[in-house]
Design a protein around this motif. Structure first.
Motif, PDB file in Angstrom:
ATOM      1  N   ALA A  28      30.134   1.286   5.775  1.00 32.23           N
ATOM      2  CA  ALA A  28      30.369   0.347   6.879  1.00 32.23           C
ATOM      3  C   ALA A  28      29.194   0.289   7.849  1.00 32.23           C
ATOM      4  CB  ALA A  28      31.637   0.750   7.631  1.00 32.23           C
ATOM      5  N   LEU A  29      28.321   1.289   7.824  1.00 31.11           N
ATOM      6  CA  LEU A  29      27.176   1.297   8.737  1.00 31.11           C
ATOM      7  C   LEU A  29      26.137   0.246   8.358  1.00 31.11           C
ATOM      8  CD1 LEU A  29      26.618   5.153   9.150  1.00 31.11           C
ATOM      9  CD2 LEU A  29      27.757   3.592  10.745  1.00 31.11           C
ATOM     10  N   GLY A  30      26.102  -0.128   7.086  1.00 31.23           N
ATOM     11  CA  GLY A  30      25.140  -1.139   6.667  1.00 31.23           C
ATOM     12  C   GLY A  30      23.702  -0.654   6.642  1.00 31.23           C
ATOM     13  N   VAL A  31      23.493   0.634   6.449  1.00 32.89           N
ATOM     14  CA  VAL A  31      22.132   1.183   6.385  1.00 32.89           C
ATOM     15  C   VAL A  31      21.463   0.697   5.108  1.00 32.89           C
ATOM     16  CG1 VAL A  31      20.795   3.322   6.187  1.00 32.89           C
ATOM     17  CG2 VAL A  31      22.729   3.194   7.761  1.00 32.89           C
ATOM     18  N   PRO A  32      20.200   0.253   5.170  1.00 33.05           N
ATOM     19  CA  PRO A  32      19.528  -0.224   3.958  1.00 33.05           C
ATOM     20  C   PRO A  32      19.254   0.902   2.977  1.00 33.05           C
ATOM     21  CG  PRO A  32      17.976  -0.131   5.790  1.00 33.05           C
ATOM     22  CD  PRO A  32      19.344   0.139   6.361  1.00 33.05           C
ATOM     23  N   GLY A  33      19.137   0.540   1.706  1.00 34.64           N
ATOM     24  CA  GLY A  33      18.837   1.515   0.668  1.00 34.64           C
ATOM     25  C   GLY A  33      17.350   1.783   0.576  1.00 34.64           C
ATOM     26  N   ALA A  34      16.835   1.880  -0.638  1.00 35.72           N
ATOM     27  CA  ALA A  34      15.439   2.260  -0.816  1.00 35.72           C
ATOM     28  C   ALA A  34      14.491   1.208  -0.262  1.00 35.72           C
ATOM     29  CB  ALA A  34      15.153   2.506  -2.301  1.00 35.72           C
ATOM     30  N   GLY A  35      14.669  -0.050  -0.645  1.00 34.83           N
ATOM     31  CA  GLY A  35      13.771  -1.095  -0.180  1.00 34.83           C
ATOM     32  C   GLY A  35      12.372  -0.915  -0.730  1.00 34.83           C
ATOM     33  N   ALA A  36      11.448  -1.697  -0.228  1.00 35.81           N
ATOM     34  CA  ALA A  36      10.057  -1.631  -0.670  1.00 35.81           C
ATOM     35  C   ALA A  36       9.273  -0.674   0.216  1.00 35.81           C
ATOM     36  CB  ALA A  36       9.426  -3.017  -0.635  1.00 35.81           C
ATOM     37  N   ALA A  37       8.401   0.087  -0.399  1.00 34.54           N
ATOM     38  CA  ALA A  37       7.568   1.021   0.361  1.00 34.54           C
ATOM     39  C   ALA A  37       6.490   0.244   1.116  1.00 34.54           C
ATOM     40  CB  ALA A  37       6.914   2.032  -0.581  1.00 34.54           C
ATOM     41  N   PRO A  38       6.154   0.673   2.333  1.00 35.83           N
ATOM     42  CA  PRO A  38       5.105  -0.020   3.083  1.00 35.83           C
ATOM     43  C   PRO A  38       3.734   0.265   2.491  1.00 35.83           C
ATOM     44  CG  PRO A  38       5.757   1.953   4.248  1.00 35.83           C
ATOM     45  CD  PRO A  38       6.674   1.844   3.055  1.00 35.83           C
ATOM     46  N   ALA A  39       2.752  -0.467   2.947  1.00 32.82           N
ATOM     47  CA  ALA A  39       1.383  -0.227   2.493  1.00 32.82           C
ATOM     48  C   ALA A  39       0.956   1.175   2.891  1.00 32.82           C
ATOM     49  CB  ALA A  39       0.448  -1.258   3.105  1.00 32.82           C
ATOM     50  N   PRO A  40       0.227   1.870   2.033  1.00 33.95           N
ATOM     51  CA  PRO A  40      -0.203   3.234   2.361  1.00 33.95           C
ATOM     52  C   PRO A  40      -1.153   3.248   3.551  1.00 33.95           C
ATOM     53  CG  PRO A  40      -1.320   2.449   0.389  1.00 33.95           C
ATOM     54  CD  PRO A  40      -0.271   1.435   0.712  1.00 33.95           C
ATOM     55  N   VAL A  41      -1.192   4.396   4.221  1.00 34.24           N
ATOM     56  CA  VAL A  41      -2.075   4.562   5.369  1.00 34.24           C
ATOM     57  C   VAL A  41      -3.442   5.033   4.868  1.00 34.24           C
ATOM     58  CG1 VAL A  41      -2.453   5.797   7.525  1.00 34.24           C
ATOM     59  CG2 VAL A  41      -0.146   5.103   6.869  1.00 34.24           C
ATOM     60  N   ASP A  42      -4.481   4.315   5.238  1.00 34.51           N
ATOM     61  CA  ASP A  42      -5.842   4.687   4.854  1.00 34.51           C
ATOM     62  C   ASP A  42      -6.644   5.078   6.089  1.00 34.51           C
ATOM     63  OD1 ASP A  42      -5.578   4.196   2.076  1.00 34.51           O
ATOM     64  OD2 ASP A  42      -5.773   2.042   2.434  1.00 34.51           O
ATOM     65  N   TRP A  43      -7.560   6.012   5.888  1.00 36.02           N
ATOM     66  CA  TRP A  43      -8.523   6.407   6.926  1.00 36.02           C
ATOM     67  C   TRP A  43      -9.909   6.003   6.415  1.00 36.02           C
ATOM     68  CZ3 TRP A  43      -7.239  11.823   9.386  1.00 36.02           C
ATOM     69  CH2 TRP A  43      -5.927  11.823   9.845  1.00 36.02           C
ATOM     70  N   PRO A  44     -10.270   4.737   6.511  1.00 37.84           N
ATOM     71  CA  PRO A  44     -11.519   4.284   5.882  1.00 37.84           C
ATOM     72  C   PRO A  44     -12.752   4.688   6.676  1.00 37.84           C
ATOM     73  CG  PRO A  44     -10.484   2.478   7.069  1.00 37.84           C
ATOM     74  CD  PRO A  44      -9.537   3.645   7.173  1.00 37.84           C
ATOM     75  N   VAL A  45     -13.861   4.799   5.960  1.00 39.20           N
ATOM     76  CA  VAL A  45     -15.166   5.015   6.576  1.00 39.20           C
ATOM     77  C   VAL A  45     -15.916   3.684   6.512  1.00 39.20           C
ATOM     78  CG1 VAL A  45     -17.356   6.247   6.464  1.00 39.20           C
ATOM     79  CG2 VAL A  45     -15.224   7.454   5.942  1.00 39.20           C
ATOM     80  N   GLU A  46     -16.252   3.146   7.671  1.00 39.40           N
ATOM     81  CA  GLU A  46     -16.935   1.855   7.756  1.00 39.40           C
ATOM     82  C   GLU A  46     -18.447   2.076   7.831  1.00 39.40           C
ATOM     83  OE1 GLU A  46     -17.004  -2.110  10.671  1.00 39.40           O
ATOM     84  OE2 GLU A  46     -15.794  -0.351  11.183  1.00 39.40           O
ATOM     85  N   ASP A  47     -19.147   1.430   6.945  1.00 40.89           N
ATOM     86  CA  ASP A  47     -20.602   1.561   6.899  1.00 40.89           C
ATOM     87  C   ASP A  47     -21.243   0.563   7.866  1.00 40.89           C
ATOM     88  OD1 ASP A  47     -23.280   1.710   6.348  1.00 40.89           O
ATOM     89  OD2 ASP A  47     -23.072   1.604   4.172  1.00 40.89           O
ATOM     90  N   ARG A  48     -21.768   1.074   8.970  1.00 34.84           N
ATOM     91  CA  ARG A  48     -22.468   0.245   9.947  1.00 34.84           C
ATOM     92  C   ARG A  48     -23.905   0.739  10.142  1.00 34.84           C
ATOM     93  NH1 ARG A  48     -19.671  -3.350  12.529  1.00 34.84           N
ATOM     94  NH2 ARG A  48     -21.278  -3.458  14.158  1.00 34.84           N
ATOM     95  N   LEU A  49     -24.444   1.293   9.071  1.00 33.08           N
ATOM     96  CA  LEU A  49     -25.806   1.817   9.152  1.00 33.08           C
ATOM     97  C   LEU A  49     -26.812   0.704   9.417  1.00 33.08           C
ATOM     98  CD1 LEU A  49     -25.762   4.423   6.223  1.00 33.08           C
ATOM     99  CD2 LEU A  49     -25.816   4.904   8.671  1.00 33.08           C
ATOM    100  N   ALA A  50     -26.629  -0.433   8.748  1.00 33.31           N
ATOM    101  CA  ALA A  50     -27.593  -1.519   8.906  1.00 33.31           C
ATOM    102  C   ALA A  50     -27.546  -2.113  10.315  1.00 33.31           C
ATOM    103  CB  ALA A  50     -27.330  -2.602   7.864  1.00 33.31           C
ATOM    104  N   GLU A  51     -26.327  -2.227  10.888  1.00 34.12           N
ATOM    105  CA  GLU A  51     -26.193  -2.862  12.203  1.00 34.12           C
ATOM    106  C   GLU A  51     -26.445  -1.888  13.353  1.00 34.12           C
ATOM    107  OE1 GLU A  51     -23.926  -2.734   9.873  1.00 34.12           O
ATOM    108  OE2 GLU A  51     -23.253  -4.742   9.300  1.00 34.12           O
TER     109      GLU A  51
END
Length: 389
Positions: free
Chosen positions: A292-315
């Protein structure tokens, strides 16, 4: 196998939501295991079926399991005593009887981690729903595998294990006893176990759901928990606003709580996918109440969390490491580089993060917090960075 970790402030109803999530997923045809971590059987009370050390079928496609930390500790110690029997005999020490043992602090956490590993690696289920402890303890628990592995590597570095055959000779030459073989074997086994748990937590199919009552206190708790999760590289796939009062009840003394509830849900909606769970006027008990609570089940997983390294050597002549920390404040942040690690502290949460290989040859050139993202700038170290011809 997908894993959903459920936590929230104490008393927010996270166990009920975990049980309802697992039930909803099972009714969608997903083979589901719900793992309880409370010492008491709060999970069994919500499901209407007692749970314990042996997995129990609750409904079609739904199994519940609550591991016994005391039994796990006794088994571990018995195995350790057996492996160290020679040392104990040499010291004249008698082995401890399993019946006289009580679990020390930390035994419950280790039992939960081991159960999480075993359940996630099993092939009997498609979804694992974990009812974690309240948020502060849950965050400490999630940090434990990485921290313990780091301690093990510092205390017993793997490179020292390569000279096992020379250990007796080295001991005689140095005049001091060398660590026994069983110690290295135990450390290697623990490292393997912790690595398996760490892999489950780092898996792209592992997500977190936060549970909180919509109120000022709930808002503060959600902000703190989300920041602690972000530091571990985890992002909530949903925020369950639990025990939501009906709007038509507004009037009299309920006007104030309803206004606070409305504001909290609106604020959360700007950042999270919010799902409202109604207040039934009683504690949910059994599968009918949970449905009766209506809690959702598994559903779709969100996009993974990334810690990217941005290359700004040229700029700009720098590399920028971008670390998502939603909800962080500048005054709550602290950064320290130690060798090839970066120690990040955010509002009392702390993590020692190994630097990506390219950044190890750089020096820290500054850092800034912008739009919920910590951006650490690294400038190449001329003595280490490869020169271009």
């Amino acid at each position: 196998m997908r894993t959903i970790l459920i936590t929230g402030p104490g008393g927010s109803g996270r166990t009920t939501v975990a049980a309802a999530t697992a039930l909803a997923a099972a009714r969608e045809g997903v083979r589901t295991l719900v793992l309880g971590t409370d010492r008491g059987d709060s999970l069994g009370a919500a499901l209407g079926t007692p749970t314990g050390p042996a997995p129990v079928a609750v409904a079609p496609g739904l199994t519940a399991w609550r591991p016994d930390a005391a039994a796990g500790f006794r088994d571990d110690l018995a195995g350790l005593q057996e492996r160290a029997s020679g040392v104990l005999d040499l010291l004249g020490a008698g082995p401890l009887d399993p019946e006289e043992l009580t679990p020390p602090p930390g035994a419950e956490e280790r039992a939960v981690l081991r159960a999480l590993r075993d359940a996630a690696l099993a092939e009997e289920h498609d979804l694992l729903v974990v009812d974690l402890p309240p948020a502060p303890r849950a965050l400490a628990l999630l940090a434990l595998p990485e921290e313990l592995r780091r301690y093990l590597r510092r205390l017993l570095p793997p490179e020292r294990q390569a000279a096992r055959a020379l250990r007796p000779v080295l001991g005689r030459l140095a005049g001091v006893p060398m660590p026994a073989e069983w110690l290295y074997e135990t450390a290697a086994r623990w490292d393997l176990e912790l690595a398996a748990v760490q892999a489950v937590l780092a898996d792209r199919a592992t997500t977190v759901r936060l549970v909180a009552e919509p109120s000022p206190a709930g808002t503060d708790a959600v902000r703190s928990a989300a920041l602690g999760l972000a530091l571990r590289g985890l992002r909530p796939d949903a925020l369950i606003a639990n025990r939501v009062l009906p709007e038509e009840a507004g009037g009299g003394w309920l006007a104030g709580p309803l206004a606070q509830q409305r504001k909290a849900v609106d604020d959360w909606g700007a950042t999270y996918g919010v799902h409202r769970v109604p207040h039934l006027g009683r504690d949910p008990r059994g599968t009918d109440d949970l449905a009766a609570l209506g809690v959702p089940g598994a559903g779709a997983a969100p996009a993974p969390v990334d810690w990217p390294v941005e290359d700004r050597l040229a700029e700009d002549g720098v590399l920028v490491w971008r670390i998502p920390l939603p909800g962080a404040a500048r005054e709550d942040l602290d950064l320290v580089r130690r060798g090839d690690d970066l120690v990040v502290t955010a509002a009392g949460f702390r993590r020692v993060v190994p630097l990506p290989s390219a950044l190890r040859r750089c020096r820290v050139a500054g850092a800034g917090l912008r739009e919920g993202e910590l951006r650490v700038r690294f400038a190449p170290d001329p003595g280490l960075w490869p020169r271009t011809p």
